[in-house]
Design a protein around this motif. Structure first.
Motif, short mmCIF file in Angstrom:
data_model
loop_
_atom_site.label_atom_id
_atom_site.label_comp_id
_atom_site.label_asym_id
_atom_site.label_seq_id
_atom_site.Cartn_x
_atom_site.Cartn_y
_atom_site.Cartn_z
N THR A 206 -4.55 0.91 0.92
CA THR A 206 -4.22 -0.32 0.21
C THR A 206 -5.30 -0.58 -0.83
OG1 THR A 206 -5.46 -1.77 1.70
CG2 THR A 206 -3.16 -1.31 2.29
N GLY B 278 0.83 -1.19 0.00
CA GLY B 278 0.00 0.00 0.00
C GLY B 278 0.86 1.23 0.00
N PRO C 193 -8.77 4.56 4.38
CA PRO C 193 -7.43 4.06 4.70
C PRO C 193 -7.32 3.53 6.13
CG PRO C 193 -7.42 6.45 4.35
CD PRO C 193 -8.80 5.99 4.12
#
Length: 147
Positions: free
Chosen positions: A98, A82, A108
């Motif tokens: 990611t 990520g 996130p």
């Protein structure tokens, strides 16, 4: 009970991988006991050994010989594929996006850390030269070298 020490390495390139590798070796006993956790956040699951890119581009060596799979080398580390989008030093957290968080729409993740290593690497820069962006070929990744 003592809390586990969390080390976060942002970047899985040359510097990030070798830093995590060294920490993994130096903290072998602590990792075994569960006293330490090392997390590496990187956009790619491999480290590209850039000095070999010309040989891969020329076909002298296979592109697979230019990359090092991070999960295999950093077997005692947690590897998160990520991008660290922000760091909050006061809260000791990193915001990490990611593919899974994007697909699920959950937003996130927040990763907490006690120690932080910043090794995000670099990107190719396009200079303001007419035609450069349209016709130039990058030479920083395996994809660019063999493309």
């Amino acid at each position: 009970m003592k809390e586990r020490a969390r080390i976060l390495v942002v970047g899985g390139g040359y510097v990030g991988m070798y830093t995590a590798l060294r920490l993994q070796r130096k903290l072998k006993q602590e990792l075994k006991r569960g006293d330490v956790e090392i997390t590496v956040v990187t956009p790619d699951p491999y480290m590209t050994y850039q000095p070999f890119l010309p040989e891969a581009a020329a076909g002298s060596i296979s592109p697979r010989h230019v990359v090092v799979p991070l999960r295999r080398v950093l077997d005692r580390c947690r590897v998160v594929i990520g991008e660290a989008t922000s760091i909050d030093h006061a809260k000791r957290t990193a915001t990490v996006a990611t593919l899974a968080t994007e697909e699920e729409g959950t937003g996130p993740d927040q990763l907490s850390y006690d120690e932080l290593v910043l090794a995000p690497g670099s990107v190719s820069r396009t200079l303001p030269i007419p035609g450069l962006a349209e016709f130039a070929i990058g030479f920083k990744t395996v994809e660019e070298a063999i493309g």
